[in-house]
Design an enzyme around this catalytic site. Sequence first.
Site, short mmCIF file in Angstrom:
data_model
loop_
_atom_site.label_atom_id
_atom_site.label_comp_id
_atom_site.label_asym_id
_atom_site.label_seq_id
_atom_site.Cartn_x
_atom_site.Cartn_y
_atom_site.Cartn_z
N ARG A 16 0.82 -1.22 0.00
CA ARG A 16 0.00 0.00 0.00
C ARG A 16 0.85 1.26 0.00
O ARG A 16 0.33 2.36 -0.20
CB ARG A 16 -0.95 -0.04 1.21
CG ARG A 16 -2.01 -1.11 1.11
CD ARG A 16 -2.69 -1.40 2.45
NE ARG A 16 -1.91 -2.31 3.28
CZ ARG A 16 -2.26 -2.74 4.49
NH1 ARG A 16 -3.40 -2.33 5.01
NH2 ARG A 16 -1.49 -3.56 5.18
N GLY A 80 2.41 -14.15 5.28
CA GLY A 80 1.59 -13.65 6.39
C GLY A 80 2.39 -13.50 7.68
O GLY A 80 3.50 -14.01 7.80
N ASP A 105 6.11 -1.55 11.60
CA ASP A 105 5.48 -0.36 10.99
C ASP A 105 4.69 0.46 12.01
O ASP A 105 3.79 1.20 11.64
CB ASP A 105 4.59 -0.77 9.79
CG ASP A 105 3.39 -1.64 10.16
OD1 ASP A 105 3.29 -2.03 11.35
OD2 ASP A 105 2.55 -1.92 9.28
N GLY A 142 -7.16 -5.32 13.30
CA GLY A 142 -7.92 -6.49 13.70
C GLY A 142 -8.74 -6.13 14.94
O GLY A 142 -8.29 -5.34 15.78
N GLU A 157 -9.68 -10.15 11.65
CA GLU A 157 -9.14 -9.10 10.77
C GLU A 157 -10.27 -8.29 10.15
O GLU A 157 -11.35 -8.81 9.89
CB GLU A 157 -8.29 -9.74 9.67
CG GLU A 157 -6.97 -10.25 10.16
CD GLU A 157 -6.15 -9.14 10.81
OE1 GLU A 157 -5.65 -8.26 10.09
OE2 GLU A 157 -6.03 -9.15 12.05
N ARG A 302 22.17 20.61 10.28
CA ARG A 302 22.24 19.22 9.85
C ARG A 302 23.06 18.36 10.80
O ARG A 302 23.75 18.84 11.70
CB ARG A 302 22.75 19.15 8.42
CG ARG A 302 21.72 19.78 7.48
CD ARG A 302 22.21 19.92 6.07
NE ARG A 302 22.73 18.67 5.57
CZ ARG A 302 23.45 18.58 4.45
NH1 ARG A 302 23.72 19.68 3.75
NH2 ARG A 302 23.89 17.43 4.04
N TYR A 335 26.35 29.37 4.20
CA TYR A 335 26.57 27.93 4.31
C TYR A 335 27.87 27.67 5.06
O TYR A 335 28.93 28.16 4.66
CB TYR A 335 26.61 27.24 2.95
CG TYR A 335 26.97 25.78 3.11
CD1 TYR A 335 26.10 24.92 3.78
CD2 TYR A 335 28.17 25.28 2.66
CE1 TYR A 335 26.43 23.60 4.00
CE2 TYR A 335 28.52 23.95 2.87
CZ TYR A 335 27.63 23.11 3.54
OH TYR A 335 27.97 21.80 3.77
N ALA A 392 34.29 41.85 1.91
CA ALA A 392 33.10 41.45 1.16
C ALA A 392 33.49 41.00 -0.24
O ALA A 392 34.31 41.63 -0.90
CB ALA A 392 32.12 42.63 1.09
C1 UD1 Z 1 -1.62 -6.44 11.22
C2 UD1 Z 1 -2.53 -7.39 12.01
C3 UD1 Z 1 -3.73 -6.61 12.50
C4 UD1 Z 1 -3.29 -5.47 13.36
C5 UD1 Z 1 -2.29 -4.58 12.60
C6 UD1 Z 1 -1.68 -3.58 13.56
C7 UD1 Z 1 -2.26 -9.61 11.03
C8 UD1 Z 1 -2.83 -10.62 10.15
N1 UD1 Z 1 -2.94 -8.47 11.15
O1 UD1 Z 1 -2.33 -5.98 10.08
O2 UD1 Z 1 -4.57 -7.46 13.29
O3 UD1 Z 1 -4.40 -4.69 13.79
O4 UD1 Z 1 -1.20 -5.37 12.08
O5 UD1 Z 1 -0.81 -2.73 12.90
O6 UD1 Z 1 -1.22 -9.86 11.65
N2 UD1 Z 1 4.98 -8.90 7.68
C9 UD1 Z 1 5.97 -9.84 7.51
N3 UD1 Z 1 5.71 -10.91 6.72
C10 UD1 Z 1 4.53 -11.10 6.10
C11 UD1 Z 1 3.51 -10.14 6.28
C12 UD1 Z 1 3.77 -9.06 7.10
O7 UD1 Z 1 7.07 -9.71 8.06
O8 UD1 Z 1 4.38 -12.11 5.41
C13 UD1 Z 1 5.27 -7.73 8.53
C14 UD1 Z 1 5.19 -6.42 7.79
O9 UD1 Z 1 6.47 -6.05 7.30
C15 UD1 Z 1 4.70 -5.45 8.85
C16 UD1 Z 1 3.94 -6.35 9.82
O10 UD1 Z 1 4.31 -7.65 9.55
O11 UD1 Z 1 5.77 -4.81 9.51
C17 UD1 Z 1 2.45 -6.18 9.72
O12 UD1 Z 1 2.04 -6.43 8.38
P1 UD1 Z 1 0.92 -5.53 7.72
O13 UD1 Z 1 0.72 -6.04 6.34
O14 UD1 Z 1 1.19 -4.11 7.92
O15 UD1 Z 1 -0.35 -5.98 8.58
P2 UD1 Z 1 -1.65 -5.12 8.88
O16 UD1 Z 1 -2.55 -5.23 7.71
O17 UD1 Z 1 -1.28 -3.78 9.34
MG MG Z 2 0.50 -2.68 9.30
#
Ligand code: UD1
Ligand code: MG
Length: 424
Positions: A16, A80, A105, A142, A157, A302, A335, A392
């Site tokens: 996304r 997942g 994230d 979720g 979810e 910086r 600078y 200057a």
């Molecule tokens: C997920 C939760 C949701 C929760 C939300 C909170 C699941 C199924 N859902 O949804 O219940 O409310 O976070 O922010 O867990 N990632 C992996 N491998 C994968 C998929 C994801 O490492 O195969 C990591 C992503 O990099 C990310 C985190 O898991 O940092 C969450 O993934 P994301 O796709 O953002 O899940 P949400 O839809 O936010």
């Molecule tokens: Mg997320």
Amino acid sequence: MQAPIAIILAAGHGKRMLSDTAKVLHEVCGRPMISYVVEAARQAGCRSILVVVGHGADQVRSLLAPEPDIHFAEQSAQLGTGDAVKACKPLLRDYHGPALVLVGDEPLLRPEPLAELLKRQHDEHAACLLGTALVDDPTGFGRILRDSAGRFLRIVEQRDCTPEEAAIREVNPSCYVFDLPGLWDALDQLQTNNAQGEYYLTDAPALLQSLGRKVLAIPCLPPEDILGVNTRLHLAQANALMQSRIQNQLMTAGVTIVDPRNTYIDGRAQIGRDTIIWPFTVISGTARIGQRCRIGPFTHIRDGTTLADDVELGAFVEVSRSHLEPYARARHLAYIGDAHVGPAANFGAGAVIANFDGVAKSRTLIEAEAFIGAGSVLIAPTQIGSGATVGAGAVVTRNQFVPPGTTVVGVPARPLKPTSSASP
Ligand code: UD1
Ligand code: MG
């Protein structure tokens, strides 16, 4: 209590975001999101941190590899969040104890609620302690389902919610403490019969419960800590929330920020009391600013810069990797890069240090009370002695040393000949 470990999920695609950069590396207030999550886990007491990498693995590894308490697990296909945790199993085969599981994230997570989660899991001997949050707008999260007695049932979810479930405002922020090795039993039973066809970590708590293990869901996470960044819009929201958090701390410690909404400060920067920051100022990285400084408007300080007390930097001044001593000032359009500027030295309007020759950066030393005239250029490396004046528009060339107390003018800069009072 055994020092826990943390698992941070960071392998996802971040579809996304529509980006070539791994999602967890997008920056919030000048730092990659995942750095905040790592820091929160560390401060909550985790002694070692396992980061699950996959999509953009090389980028994430190169950011975090220098940190000695961080290890990596590779998730080869992003099937997942449940599958992502499972990728840690080979590395944790011999580990018995609590694992704090977070997602990379959520940059606004703070250590205190996470430490609380760890403590509760330990005190309750729970197989899983799920931190939840009550929010006004549950969109994207979720939802937490409970029975009529308020006991945890399962997480559903958003995409799998009925309209009634979608209205629930208690959500899953993805902050869990699982007891290992018990968690592996649940992960082995995960199914993909959901809207995304993925192995959901969110099914693990209910599965553990069905195996007779103790699972608790406790609403202990403040809503302002759990913003998950899934889109660029979320990224902007996270930036705004983090920025106000950073500025609130500074203002509480005695810094004046004239217009907080139009000021951008990295959370690692340090700023002393009674310093005043005017609008449209950007303070990046680990800049350190002393007391009673006046900064801005439109100033960029910086990374690698230190300002002593009573320094003044005005409109359209940029300072990079430099140290300025007390009462040094550059009030307009300058600078200053890779320089040491002595006490009470003055940079005139439009004075610039040419620190980069296209290949390498060189340093400049400006001693106490030197006066750098308007529109002059100092081509580094160069040294301006104490009390010297650069006229200057002068251009001080490479390796030139302007002796203390002298005046140089012109292009290239030459000592100013004293005018003879005898001449007609
Ligand atoms: C997920 C939760 C949701 C929760 C939300 C909170 C699941 C199924 N859902 O949804 O219940 O409310 O976070 O922010 O867990 N990632 C992996 N491998 C994968 C998929 C994801 O490492 O195969 C990591 C992503 O990099 C990310 C985190 O898991 O940092 C969450 O993934 P994301 O796709 O953002 O899940 P949400 O839809 O936010
Ligand atoms: Mg997320």
